[in-house]
Design a protein around this motif. Structure first.
Motif, PDB file in Angstrom:
ATOM      1  N   ILE A  61       0.832  -1.202   0.000  1.00  0.00           N
ATOM      2  CA  ILE A  61       0.000   0.000   0.000  1.00  0.00           C
ATOM      3  C   ILE A  61       0.867   1.253   0.000  1.00  0.00           C
ATOM      4  CG2 ILE A  61      -1.648   1.352   1.358  1.00  0.00           C
ATOM      5  CD1 ILE A  61      -2.843  -1.322   2.302  1.00  0.00           C
ATOM      6  N   VAL A  62       1.894   1.279   0.853  1.00  0.00           N
ATOM      7  CA  VAL A  62       2.779   2.443   0.936  1.00  0.00           C
ATOM      8  C   VAL A  62       3.470   2.685  -0.401  1.00  0.00           C
ATOM      9  CG1 VAL A  62       4.867   3.367   1.999  1.00  0.00           C
ATOM     10  CG2 VAL A  62       3.143   2.240   3.425  1.00  0.00           C
ATOM     11  N   VAL A  63       4.024   1.633  -0.989  1.00  0.00           N
ATOM     12  CA  VAL A  63       4.741   1.774  -2.262  1.00  0.00           C
ATOM     13  C   VAL A  63       3.787   2.216  -3.372  1.00  0.00           C
ATOM     14  CG1 VAL A  63       5.994   0.522  -4.063  1.00  0.00           C
ATOM     15  CG2 VAL A  63       6.564   0.148  -1.655  1.00  0.00           C
ATOM     16  N   LEU A  64       2.572   1.644  -3.411  1.00  0.00           N
ATOM     17  CA  LEU A  64       1.604   1.997  -4.453  1.00  0.00           C
ATOM     18  C   LEU A  64       1.208   3.473  -4.358  1.00  0.00           C
ATOM     19  CD1 LEU A  64      -0.273   1.141  -6.762  1.00  0.00           C
ATOM     20  CD2 LEU A  64      -1.974   0.514  -5.032  1.00  0.00           C
ATOM     21  N   ILE A  65       0.880   3.944  -3.142  1.00  0.00           N
ATOM     22  CA  ILE A  65       0.488   5.347  -2.968  1.00  0.00           C
ATOM     23  C   ILE A  65       1.649   6.265  -3.336  1.00  0.00           C
ATOM     24  CG2 ILE A  65      -0.197   7.110  -1.288  1.00  0.00           C
ATOM     25  CD1 ILE A  65      -2.422   5.192  -1.983  1.00  0.00           C
ATOM     26  N   LEU A  66       2.856   5.933  -2.881  1.00  0.00           N
ATOM     27  CA  LEU A  66       4.028   6.748  -3.202  1.00  0.00           C
ATOM     28  C   LEU A  66       4.267   6.803  -4.709  1.00  0.00           C
ATOM     29  CD1 LEU A  66       6.719   5.862  -0.489  1.00  0.00           C
ATOM     30  CD2 LEU A  66       5.616   8.064  -0.882  1.00  0.00           C
ATOM     31  N   LEU A  67       4.126   5.671  -5.372  1.00  0.00           N
ATOM     32  CA  LEU A  67       4.375   5.618  -6.817  1.00  0.00           C
ATOM     33  C   LEU A  67       3.380   6.497  -7.568  1.00  0.00           C
ATOM     34  CD1 LEU A  67       5.995   4.350  -9.130  1.00  0.00           C
ATOM     35  CD2 LEU A  67       4.331   2.474  -9.155  1.00  0.00           C
ATOM     36  N   VAL A  68       2.075   6.350  -7.262  1.00  0.00           N
ATOM     37  CA  VAL A  68       1.056   7.152  -7.934  1.00  0.00           C
ATOM     38  C   VAL A  68       1.254   8.634  -7.627  1.00  0.00           C
ATOM     39  CG1 VAL A  68      -1.417   7.637  -8.075  1.00  0.00           C
ATOM     40  CG2 VAL A  68      -0.616   5.268  -7.938  1.00  0.00           C
ATOM     41  N   ASP A  69       1.521   8.953  -6.361  1.00  0.00           N
ATOM     42  CA  ASP A  69       1.719  10.338  -5.940  1.00  0.00           C
ATOM     43  C   ASP A  69       2.896  10.979  -6.664  1.00  0.00           C
ATOM     44  OD1 ASP A  69       1.232  12.586  -3.962  1.00  0.00           O
ATOM     45  OD2 ASP A  69       3.284  12.044  -3.379  1.00  0.00           O
ATOM     46  N   GLN A  70       4.017  10.302  -6.679  1.00  0.00           N
ATOM     47  CA  GLN A  70       5.221  10.884  -7.262  1.00  0.00           C
ATOM     48  C   GLN A  70       5.182  10.935  -8.783  1.00  0.00           C
ATOM     49  OE1 GLN A  70       7.848  12.441  -5.691  1.00  0.00           O
ATOM     50  NE2 GLN A  70       6.408  12.298  -3.968  1.00  0.00           N
ATOM     51  N   VAL A  71       4.611   9.921  -9.422  1.00  0.00           N
ATOM     52  CA  VAL A  71       4.497   9.949 -10.890  1.00  0.00           C
ATOM     53  C   VAL A  71       3.630  11.126 -11.326  1.00  0.00           C
ATOM     54  CG1 VAL A  71       3.497   8.761 -12.884  1.00  0.00           C
ATOM     55  CG2 VAL A  71       4.942   7.502 -11.285  1.00  0.00           C
ATOM     56  N   LEU A  72       2.508  11.336 -10.628  1.00  0.00           N
ATOM     57  CA  LEU A  72       1.630  12.460 -10.976  1.00  0.00           C
ATOM     58  C   LEU A  72       2.329  13.794 -10.732  1.00  0.00           C
ATOM     59  CD1 LEU A  72      -1.071  13.530 -11.925  1.00  0.00           C
ATOM     60  CD2 LEU A  72      -1.949  13.261  -9.589  1.00  0.00           C
ATOM     61  N   LYS A  73       3.040  13.906  -9.628  1.00  0.00           N
ATOM     62  CA  LYS A  73       3.749  15.156  -9.334  1.00  0.00           C
ATOM     63  C   LYS A  73       4.839  15.428 -10.360  1.00  0.00           C
ATOM     64  CE  LYS A  73       2.946  15.203  -4.329  1.00  0.00           C
ATOM     65  NZ  LYS A  73       3.528  14.903  -2.998  1.00  0.00           N
ATOM     66  N   PHE A  74       5.584  14.410 -10.769  1.00  0.00           N
ATOM     67  CA  PHE A  74       6.624  14.595 -11.786  1.00  0.00           C
ATOM     68  C   PHE A  74       5.996  15.065 -13.094  1.00  0.00           C
ATOM     69  CE2 PHE A  74       9.758  12.973  -9.082  1.00  0.00           C
ATOM     70  CZ  PHE A  74      11.001  12.961  -9.721  1.00  0.00           C
ATOM     71  N   TRP A  75       4.883  14.454 -13.459  1.00  0.00           N
ATOM     72  CA  TRP A  75       4.230  14.844 -14.714  1.00  0.00           C
ATOM     73  C   TRP A  75       3.748  16.284 -14.636  1.00  0.00           C
ATOM     74  CZ3 TRP A  75      -0.308  16.764 -16.543  1.00  0.00           C
ATOM     75  CH2 TRP A  75      -0.510  16.686 -17.929  1.00  0.00           C
ATOM     76  N   ILE A  76       3.089  16.637 -13.548  1.00  0.00           N
ATOM     77  CA  ILE A  76       2.590  18.008 -13.377  1.00  0.00           C
ATOM     78  C   ILE A  76       3.747  18.999 -13.417  1.00  0.00           C
ATOM     79  CG2 ILE A  76       1.541  19.602 -11.716  1.00  0.00           C
ATOM     80  CD1 ILE A  76      -0.503  17.804 -12.972  1.00  0.00           C
ATOM     81  N   LYS A  77       4.795  18.699 -12.693  1.00  0.00           N
ATOM     82  CA  LYS A  77       5.927  19.619 -12.570  1.00  0.00           C
ATOM     83  C   LYS A  77       6.597  19.891 -13.912  1.00  0.00           C
ATOM     84  CE  LYS A  77       8.846  21.822  -9.747  1.00  0.00           C
ATOM     85  NZ  LYS A  77       8.443  23.092  -9.138  1.00  0.00           N
ATOM     86  N   THR A  78       6.660  18.884 -14.757  1.00  0.00           N
ATOM     87  CA  THR A  78       7.387  19.024 -16.025  1.00  0.00           C
ATOM     88  C   THR A  78       6.491  19.287 -17.232  1.00  0.00           C
ATOM     89  OG1 THR A  78       7.383  16.604 -16.270  1.00  0.00           O
ATOM     90  CG2 THR A  78       9.325  17.606 -15.268  1.00  0.00           C
ATOM     91  N   ASN A  79       5.166  19.336 -17.018  1.00  0.00           N
ATOM     92  CA  ASN A  79       4.253  19.542 -18.143  1.00  0.00           C
ATOM     93  C   ASN A  79       3.281  20.700 -17.960  1.00  0.00           C
ATOM     94  OD1 ASN A  79       4.436  17.091 -20.252  1.00  0.00           O
ATOM     95  ND2 ASN A  79       4.819  16.305 -18.190  1.00  0.00           N
ATOM     96  N   MET A  80       3.266  21.320 -16.781  1.00  0.00           N
ATOM     97  CA  MET A  80       2.331  22.409 -16.534  1.00  0.00           C
ATOM     98  C   MET A  80       3.040  23.578 -15.861  1.00  0.00           C
ATOM     99  SD  MET A  80      -1.076  20.307 -15.228  1.00  0.00           S
ATOM    100  CE  MET A  80      -2.103  21.784 -15.218  1.00  0.00           C
ATOM    101  N   THR A  81       2.587  24.774 -16.138  1.00  0.00           N
ATOM    102  CA  THR A  81       3.098  25.963 -15.463  1.00  0.00           C
ATOM    103  C   THR A  81       2.210  26.276 -14.255  1.00  0.00           C
ATOM    104  OG1 THR A  81       1.782  27.372 -16.921  1.00  0.00           O
ATOM    105  CG2 THR A  81       4.069  26.921 -17.579  1.00  0.00           C
ATOM    106  N   ILE A  82       2.733  27.077 -13.341  1.00  0.00           N
ATOM    107  CA  ILE A  82       1.981  27.441 -12.144  1.00  0.00           C
ATOM    108  C   ILE A  82       0.633  28.066 -12.518  1.00  0.00           C
ATOM    109  CG2 ILE A  82       1.919  29.046 -10.197  1.00  0.00           C
ATOM    110  CD1 ILE A  82       3.616  26.721  -9.560  1.00  0.00           C
ATOM    111  N   ALA A  83      -0.428  27.617 -11.862  1.00  0.00           N
ATOM    112  CA  ALA A  83      -1.803  28.090 -12.046  1.00  0.00           C
ATOM    113  C   ALA A  83      -2.462  27.575 -13.324  1.00  0.00           C
ATOM    114  CB  ALA A  83      -1.890  29.612 -12.001  1.00  0.00           C
ATOM    115  N   GLU A  84      -1.747  26.789 -14.116  1.00  0.00           N
ATOM    116  CA  GLU A  84      -2.383  26.190 -15.287  1.00  0.00           C
ATOM    117  C   GLU A  84      -3.344  25.098 -14.826  1.00  0.00           C
ATOM    118  OE1 GLU A  84      -1.145  23.821 -19.431  1.00  0.00           O
ATOM    119  OE2 GLU A  84       0.409  24.630 -18.099  1.00  0.00           O
ATOM    120  N   GLN A  85      -4.453  24.950 -15.542  1.00  0.00           N
ATOM    121  CA  GLN A  85      -5.402  23.903 -15.169  1.00  0.00           C
ATOM    122  C   GLN A  85      -6.139  23.380 -16.397  1.00  0.00           C
ATOM    123  OE1 GLN A  85      -8.358  25.456 -12.393  1.00  0.00           O
ATOM    124  NE2 GLN A  85      -9.832  25.785 -14.022  1.00  0.00           N
ATOM    125  N   PHE A  86      -6.668  22.171 -16.246  1.00  0.00           N
ATOM    126  CA  PHE A  86      -7.564  21.629 -17.259  1.00  0.00           C
ATOM    127  C   PHE A  86      -8.628  20.791 -16.564  1.00  0.00           C
ATOM    128  CE2 PHE A  86      -4.127  18.514 -16.899  1.00  0.00           C
ATOM    129  CZ  PHE A  86      -4.809  17.308 -16.808  1.00  0.00           C
TER     130      PHE A  86
END
Length: 228
Positions: free
Chosen positions: A15-40
């Motif tokens: 459970i810990v590894v799964l939550i960490l993996l989903v959390d970090q993958v999403l954060k990496f994608w957001i950080k490298t594909n979106m600018t601050i305050a951008e939304q969809f």
């Protein structure tokens, strides 16, 4: 260690590894594909991906400026270490499975935000309204160890409207319910804590020990078995 304990440890770790993996993958994608305050919109008028960063606690709350930032990160680190130790104790003492799952969610959430706070300042350039962050930039990251910002992106403006004019103080003003922007780690912590509070009577007890063997009514007892 008994096989049952090993199996429960594996469930907690999974459970810990799964939550960490989903959390970090999403954060990496957001950080490298979106600018601050951008939304969809994921679900229009209900669920949006909205990129912000915060220097403090869950749901954008802040704590005590620069010193507070370091103190909060260190607190998270201590909490995660103690959390792993305490989870081991809960498994060994055979607490309810629901408590172990909720504990794993809380632990994973704390660890997810701790990773942001400890390392994101080192491995990413700064996110702005006009430029994407770069992963492992040549000039170094936007901050130092323990000074990373937590990435948030989940936004649920469940109701967007205006207070009726007859409402005291806020009458006629625009309001949004639910305004906070959060992340997977925050959600895991919230679900774990709320579930424990709702089911604490069921969760917060150890598994009953196996009942001691009893003597059937009318059975004959050999007197020699009673002698030490």
């Amino acid at each position: 260690m008994r096989k049952l304990e090993i199996l429960k440890y594996r469930h907690v770790v999974f459970i810990v590894v799964l939550i960490l993996l989903v959390d970090q993958v999403l954060k990496f994608w957001i950080k490298t594909n979106m600018t601050i305050a951008e939304q969809f919109a994921v679900i229009p008028n209900f669920f949006y991906i909205h990129f912000i960063e915060n220097e403090g606690m869950a749901y954008g709350l802040k704590f005590g400026g620069e010193f507070g930032k370091i103190a909060l990160t260190l607190f998270r680190l201590v909490a995660v270490v103690l959390g792993f130790i305490y989870m081991k104790k809960l498994v060994k003492e055979q607490y309810h499975k629901g408590l172990l799952i909720c504990g794993a969610l809380i632990l994973a959430g704390a660890a997810g935000n701790l990773i942001d706070s400890m390392f994101y300042g080192l491995i990413f350039s700064e996110s702005t309204r006009y430029e994407l962050a770069q992963f492992l930039p040549a000039g170094g990251g936007y901050g130092t160890f323990l000074h990373g910002n937590v990435v948030d992106m989940l936004y649920f403006p469940i109701f967007d409207g205006t207070f009726p004019k007859w409402v005291p103080i806020w009458g006629g003003e625009h309001f949004i319910f639910f305004r906070p922007v959060f992340n997977i780690a925050d959600a895991a912590i919230s679900v774990g804590v709320i579930t424990i509070l709702l089911f604490q009577k069921r969760f917060l007890h150890k598994k009953a020990d196996d009942a001691a063997p009893s003597i059937e009514t009318g059975a004959v007892v050999d007197d020699r078995q009673q002698v030490m």
